[in-house]
Write an enzyme that holds these catalytic residues in place. Structure first.
Site, PDB file in Angstrom:
ATOM      1  CG  HIS A   9      -2.071  -1.002   1.076  1.00 57.90           C
ATOM      2  ND1 HIS A   9      -2.834  -1.429   2.135  1.00 57.90           N
ATOM      3  CD2 HIS A   9      -2.566  -1.651  -0.014  1.00 57.90           C
ATOM      4  CE1 HIS A   9      -3.744  -2.301   1.710  1.00 57.90           C
ATOM      5  NE2 HIS A   9      -3.593  -2.457   0.409  1.00 57.90           N
ATOM      6  CB  CYS A  35       5.000  20.564 -12.415  1.00 52.32           C
ATOM      7  SG  CYS A  35       3.814  19.912 -11.219  1.00 52.32           S
TER       8      CYS A  35
HETATM    9  P1  OAD Z   1      -6.968  -3.308  10.557  1.00 54.00           P
HETATM   10  O1  OAD Z   1      -7.056  -2.158  11.485  1.00 54.00           O
HETATM   11  O2  OAD Z   1      -8.107  -3.566   9.659  1.00 54.00           O
HETATM   12  O3  OAD Z   1      -6.719  -4.641  11.401  1.00 54.00           O
HETATM   13  C1  OAD Z   1      -5.742  -4.695  12.399  1.00 54.00           C
HETATM   14  C2  OAD Z   1      -5.683  -6.109  12.914  1.00 54.00           C
HETATM   15  O4  OAD Z   1      -4.643  -6.175  13.871  1.00 54.00           O
HETATM   16  C3  OAD Z   1      -6.962  -6.579  13.631  1.00 54.00           C
HETATM   17  O5  OAD Z   1      -7.358  -7.842  13.109  1.00 54.00           O
HETATM   18  C4  OAD Z   1      -6.543  -6.691  15.096  1.00 54.00           C
HETATM   19  O6  OAD Z   1      -7.201  -7.743  15.784  1.00 54.00           O
HETATM   20  C5  OAD Z   1      -5.065  -6.977  14.951  1.00 54.00           C
HETATM   21  N1  OAD Z   1      -4.211  -6.596  16.096  1.00 54.00           N
HETATM   22  C6  OAD Z   1      -4.385  -5.622  17.021  1.00 54.00           C
HETATM   23  N2  OAD Z   1      -3.344  -5.578  17.876  1.00 54.00           N
HETATM   24  C7  OAD Z   1      -2.485  -6.554  17.494  1.00 54.00           C
HETATM   25  C8  OAD Z   1      -1.215  -7.008  17.960  1.00 54.00           C
HETATM   26  N3  OAD Z   1      -0.595  -6.456  19.009  1.00 54.00           N
HETATM   27  N4  OAD Z   1      -0.637  -8.046  17.304  1.00 54.00           N
HETATM   28  C9  OAD Z   1      -1.231  -8.608  16.229  1.00 54.00           C
HETATM   29  N5  OAD Z   1      -2.413  -8.219  15.740  1.00 54.00           N
HETATM   30  C10 OAD Z   1      -3.036  -7.201  16.356  1.00 54.00           C
HETATM   31  O7  OAD Z   1      -5.593  -3.138   9.755  1.00 54.00           O
HETATM   32  P2  OAD Z   1      -5.145  -3.847   8.378  1.00 54.00           P
HETATM   33  O8  OAD Z   1      -5.630  -5.237   8.296  1.00 54.00           O
HETATM   34  O9  OAD Z   1      -3.684  -3.595   8.234  1.00 54.00           O
HETATM   35  O10 OAD Z   1      -5.278   0.398   3.722  1.00 54.00           O
HETATM   36  O11 OAD Z   1      -5.913  -2.965   7.326  1.00 54.00           O
HETATM   37  C11 OAD Z   1      -5.712  -3.213   5.971  1.00 54.00           C
HETATM   38  C12 OAD Z   1      -5.750  -1.927   5.211  1.00 54.00           C
HETATM   39  O12 OAD Z   1      -6.938  -1.214   5.540  1.00 54.00           O
HETATM   40  C13 OAD Z   1      -4.648  -0.948   5.557  1.00 54.00           C
HETATM   41  O13 OAD Z   1      -3.453  -1.201   4.857  1.00 54.00           O
HETATM   42  C14 OAD Z   1      -5.246   0.348   5.152  1.00 54.00           C
HETATM   43  C15 OAD Z   1      -6.618   0.178   5.748  1.00 54.00           C
HETATM   44  O14 OAD Z   1      -7.621   0.921   5.189  1.00 54.00           O
HETATM   45  C16 OAD Z   1      -5.201   1.558   3.083  1.00 54.00           C
HETATM   46  O15 OAD Z   1      -5.078   2.616   3.657  1.00 54.00           O
HETATM   47  C17 OAD Z   1      -5.268   1.401   1.595  1.00 54.00           C
END
Ligand code: OAD
Length: 251
Positions: free
Chosen positions: A123, A159
């Site tokens: 991303h 630009c």
């Molecule tokens: P999310 O905020 O959707 O999910 C975070 C995950 O981390 C959840 O499943 C939590 O349970 C888990 N979590 C929390 N604390 C943790 C810890 N200490 N160890 C392990 N896991 C933990 O974030 P992403 O899945 O990264 O995209 O979201 C995906 C994408 O959605 C991001 O890259 C971003 C967002 O919109 C864009 O901005 C394009």
């Protein structure tokens, strides 16, 4: 919570001892222990500001200054954050196992800071910028670590137009080279999905691609996700703790 004596932790350590081809997909949860908020947890980033206000091309076109204040603040906060034990263990694996790939949805650069080899940024990066007008003189993206920018939106040095953050927004495609590299990494023996809610596509589909290619899929997350019922092993817990426990068994 996965304890050191947990049979699943031991099972993963045994699988790693065979020096398999390893691929890892990470999400915001991996950086939570570094003080970076996730997106969808309680008090996550999307609780405070809806993505449609700051993470779409339409939002930027409407109000670039507002969008930039969100990213400028995230860049400023990032300067105070350091890789945690989870990043460190993954960095150690990247040096130890000859066939290791890490695909991250995170834009914080902490995997690279921890010294991880072979990172694919799915991303983009908070430290990258690009010309909003895509002016012909400028590269597609480049690194600019200015914090804070003297004016928002910052000015394109090529630009004189506006710069945009070098992250992928909702509604935008992923760079085909990045997709190709990530998909190639799904051909592996062990595929880890760590700290991601597995709801944002196409990133989440990498988990199922790996499964289709015959990989053993291992999930590490304190909460169940839509992928949990489909993975081979679900290790419930925070990645900075679970990865440390696996690593401790590997000596
Ligand atoms: P999310 O905020 O959707 O999910 C975070 C995950 O981390 C959840 O499943 C939590 O349970 C888990 N979590 C929390 N604390 C943790 C810890 N200490 N160890 C392990 N896991 C933990 O974030 P992403 O899945 O990264 O995209 O979201 C995906 C994408 O959605 C991001 O890259 C971003 C967002 O919109 C864009 O901005 C394009």
């Amino acid at each position: 919570m996965a304890e050191p004596s947990d049979p699943l932790v031991r099972e993963v350590a045994l699988l790693l001892e065979k020096k398999p081809r390893i691929s890892v997909l990470t999400g915001a949860g991996v950086s939570a222990a570094s003080g970076i908020p996730t997106f969808r947890d309680a008090q996550g980033l999307w609780e405070g500001v809806p993505p449609e206000d700051v993470a779409t091309p339409q939002a930027f076109a409407r109000n670039p200054g507002f969008v930039w204040r969100f990213y400028d603040e995230r860049r400023r906060r990032l300067l105070e954050c350091h890789p945690n034990r989870g990043h460190e263990v993954l960095a150690a694996w990247s040096r130890r196992y000859p066939d290791f790939s890490l695909i991250t949805q995170n834009v914080d650069g902490l995997h690279e800071l921890a010294g991880t080899a072979n990172v694919t940024r799915f991303h983009g990066s908070l430290w990258d910028v690009g010309c909003w007008e895509e002016c012909v003189a400028s590269p597609h993206r480049w690194r600019d670590e200015t914090v804070p920018f003297p004016s928002l939106p910052p000015v394109c040095p090529y630009c004189g137009g506006s710069l945009r953050p070098g992250v992928v927004w909702f509604g935008e495609g992923i760079d085909p080279h990045v997709v190709q590299k990530a998909e190639a990494a799904t051909r592996c023996d062990l595929f880890f999905t760590i700290g991601t809610s597995a709801v944002v596509f196409p990133a989440a589909d990498l988990i199922f691609q790996a499964q289709r290619h015959g990989a053993t899929v291992i999930e590490i997350n304190p909460e169940k996700t839509p992928a949990s019922s489909r993975v081979d092993l679900f290790l419930q817990g925070n990645s900075e703790i679970v990865l440390d426990r696996i690593e401790a068994l590997l000596g």
